[in-house]
Scaffold this active site. Structure first.
Site, PDB file in Angstrom:
ATOM      1  N   MET A  99       0.854  -1.199   0.000  1.00 53.38           N
ATOM      2  CA  MET A  99       0.000   0.000   0.000  1.00 53.38           C
ATOM      3  C   MET A  99       0.884   1.241   0.000  1.00 53.38           C
ATOM      4  O   MET A  99       1.757   1.379   0.860  1.00 53.38           O
ATOM      5  CB  MET A  99      -0.938   0.001   1.212  1.00 53.38           C
ATOM      6  N   VAL A 100       0.669   2.117  -0.943  1.00 51.73           N
ATOM      7  CA  VAL A 100       1.492   3.315  -1.078  1.00 51.73           C
ATOM      8  C   VAL A 100       1.420   4.149   0.196  1.00 51.73           C
ATOM      9  O   VAL A 100       0.336   4.531   0.650  1.00 51.73           O
ATOM     10  CB  VAL A 100       1.036   4.158  -2.287  1.00 51.73           C
ATOM     11  N   GLN A 145       8.064  -4.384  -3.483  1.00 52.62           N
ATOM     12  CA  GLN A 145       7.337  -4.129  -4.732  1.00 52.62           C
ATOM     13  C   GLN A 145       7.843  -2.867  -5.430  1.00 52.62           C
ATOM     14  O   GLN A 145       8.084  -1.841  -4.788  1.00 52.62           O
ATOM     15  CB  GLN A 145       5.832  -3.961  -4.469  1.00 52.62           C
ATOM     16  N   CYS A 182      -1.764  -1.044 -10.186  1.00 50.67           N
ATOM     17  CA  CYS A 182      -2.108   0.241  -9.563  1.00 50.67           C
ATOM     18  C   CYS A 182      -3.048   1.030 -10.468  1.00 50.67           C
ATOM     19  O   CYS A 182      -2.715   1.328 -11.619  1.00 50.67           O
ATOM     20  CB  CYS A 182      -0.851   1.061  -9.290  1.00 50.67           C
ATOM     21  N   ASN A 213      -7.315 -11.224  -4.096  1.00 54.30           N
ATOM     22  CA  ASN A 213      -7.411  -9.904  -3.472  1.00 54.30           C
ATOM     23  C   ASN A 213      -8.746  -9.275  -3.851  1.00 54.30           C
ATOM     24  O   ASN A 213      -9.138  -9.307  -5.012  1.00 54.30           O
ATOM     25  CB  ASN A 213      -6.235  -9.047  -3.946  1.00 54.30           C
ATOM     26  N   GLY A 214      -9.448  -8.713  -2.859  1.00 58.53           N
ATOM     27  CA  GLY A 214     -10.703  -8.023  -3.125  1.00 58.53           C
ATOM     28  C   GLY A 214     -11.870  -8.602  -2.344  1.00 58.53           C
ATOM     29  O   GLY A 214     -12.025  -9.821  -2.232  1.00 58.53           O
ATOM     30  N   GLU A 253      -7.108  -2.435   1.889  1.00 65.70           N
ATOM     31  CA  GLU A 253      -7.909  -1.429   2.591  1.00 65.70           C
ATOM     32  C   GLU A 253      -8.548  -1.985   3.856  1.00 65.70           C
ATOM     33  O   GLU A 253      -8.604  -1.309   4.883  1.00 65.70           O
ATOM     34  CB  GLU A 253      -8.994  -0.876   1.657  1.00 65.70           C
TER      35      GLU A 253
END
Length: 471
Positions: free
Chosen positions: A25-26, A78, A107, A206-207, A231
């Site tokens: 996560m950025v 990453q 992204c 993912n999701g 998230e």
């Protein structure tokens, strides 16, 4: 240096067959947060996405974003980028600090769109070359994280291409690159299952992961080897467990980790906002937004935790105030962005607009910024400035015309001070104002026009000799 292993051999022997993985996560998956998540069953962690060009060329950038600890293992680094050379240069440095290198191909943010990387790196030949280069040159495995396409067949072809190029693990987000922000919708697990069925390397899903039950259901429906949370983890770092973690306890633990492994206060504030999200949705707690914005050092966070704990204890009927997952707001819980049918949930349903301190809610602000950008063609940064101060002129083309310096003529400042690079007279501010007044013009660089340029004394009154008596 790790032994060269690939695919399921790497998955079993190095990663230890994990089920729960913390996503990259950025500016959010920094070391302190990764260690906090590991306390609640995150078995593999990713660093934040880093730019391969900057990482390979800038020592300061590396020192800022790559932090490791013996307790943060296994670890995946990453990178994003557009060229095999930059990926290889960055990965060659990072491979001594991690167990694998992950290529970001998913992204969906606007910055990725501008840079043509992430989900917007559309040239499959370039992508294949990047994976092949890293697989051939590095001593550790190469992983790839990507988003599905609208067409399931195209998604499977993309996954097969990555596997053939040398990817040892595929992390698949079940949303397309268009599914973001208010349009997030639901991730499509059926596409993840289709990809899992057509490749022979480990697949991470993912999701739609909001709690442990969702993770178990995803593993069952997709057949994936592990699930990844991004998230959901930010709102509840205990998402992979059935632990009901109090917000204040989580903040206290995170504060202690930040003291040991420092993180930028901007990242700390972002984590506090996420953890307190459900508390901030109620009118009586909106004022806490201002308190969080004032967290400029880690000691401020400790004070905030004490204040918040006391505030929640004194709040009557606190158990009746529920968050999105049905727990009362004292507990960490994931944010629900859309309903089971995929329709978005109202952004702030628990706080009437008239009760908010700021008239703009976040959705209104996003729409206003988009309108400004579309009508002016300005960057997001300038659009935000215009939204804050509509009467101010931020664009040079809209400022009053001023006299440009003669072509090829140097008008360097003669006072010994350097001239302004964008000054129309190529002078310092004082000399420029004097010259502009003489010519009856202005200067954009020094922010005045001929109308408000006033004469300046050619010498300082403090150095002028006092007149003799009688003169």
């Amino acid at each position: 240096m790790l032994e060269r292993k690939r695919g399921y051999e790497f998955w079993r022997d190095v990663l230890k067959s994990p089920k729960f993985i913390l996503a990259p996560m950025v500016d959010q998956s920094e070391l302190a947060w990764r260690l906090l998540s590991r306390r609640y069953d995150a078995q593999v962690t990713f660093t934040p996405m880093m730019n391969s060009v900057l990482f390979s060329s800038d020592q300061t950038y590396r020192n800022k974003f790559l932090h490791t600890s013996p307790d943060d293992r296994p670890l995946v680094v990453q990178f994003c980028g557009t060229e095999p050379e930059s990926f290889l240069a960055a990965s060659s440095i990072a491979q001594h600090h991690c167990h694998a290198i992950d290529i970001n191909l998913g992204c969906p943010q606007n910055i990725a769109k501008r840079g043509k990387y992430g989900a917007y790196l559309e040239d499959w030949d370039v992508i294949k070359s990047i994976v092949e280069t890293l697989n051939r040159e590095l001593t550790i495995p190469v992983l790839c994280k990507f988003r599905v396409f609208d067409d399931v067949k195209r998604s499977c072809e993309f996954a097969k291409m990555l596997e053939a190029a040398g990817a040892s693990v595929l992390s698949v987000h079940g949303r397309t690159r268009e599914q973001k922000g208010p349009l997030s919708g639901l991730a499509d697990w059926s596409k993840i299952k289709a990809i899992k069925d057509c490749v022979s390397v480990p697949v991470v899903a993912n999701g739609n992961i909001l709690c442990l039950a969702d993770a178990e259901k995803c593993l069952s429906e997709t057949g994936a080897d592990a699930v990844m949370s991004a998230e959901g983890n930010l709102y509840n770092p205990a998402i992979f467990t059935n632990v009901q973690l109090k917000v204040t306890d989580c903040l206290r633990d995170y504060s202690a980790l930040v003291r040991q492994f420092p993180a930028p206060m901007s990242a700390v504030r972002a984590h506090v906002f996420k953890l307190c999200f459900h508390i901030l949705q109620f009118a009586q707690f909106i004022f806490l937004r201002g308190n969080i914005n004032q967290l400029f050092e880690i000691g401020h966070l400790d004070q905030f935790v004490v204040f918040l704990e006391d505030l929640l204890e004194k709040t009557k009927d606190i158990t009746s105030l529920k968050g999105d997952m049905g727990l009362d707001i004292r507990y960490c819980q994931a944010r629900v962005r859309c309903k089971p049918d995929g329709t978005p949930v109202e952004d702030t349903p628990k706080v009437p607009v008239e009760e908010r301190k700021d008239a703009f809610n976040r959705l209104d602000r996003k729409r206003a910024l988009t309108d400004i950008q579309e009508s002016t063609g300005l960057s997001r940064r300038l659009a935000k400035k215009i939204l804050r101060n509509p009467a101010k002129v931020f664009v040079a083309a809209d400022l009053p015309k001023v006299l440009a310096p003669p072509t090829g003529q140097s008008m360097a400042c003669g006072c010994g001070n350097p001239g302004g690079r964008r000054c129309v007279n190529l002078m310092c501010k004082t000399c420029c104002r004097r010259r502009s007044t003489e010519l009856g013009t202005g200067c954009y660089k020094h922010k005045y026009t001929a109308a408000n340029a006033t004469p300046i004394l050619s010498h300082s009154p403090l150095t002028e000799q006092a007149p003799a008596e009688g003169e």
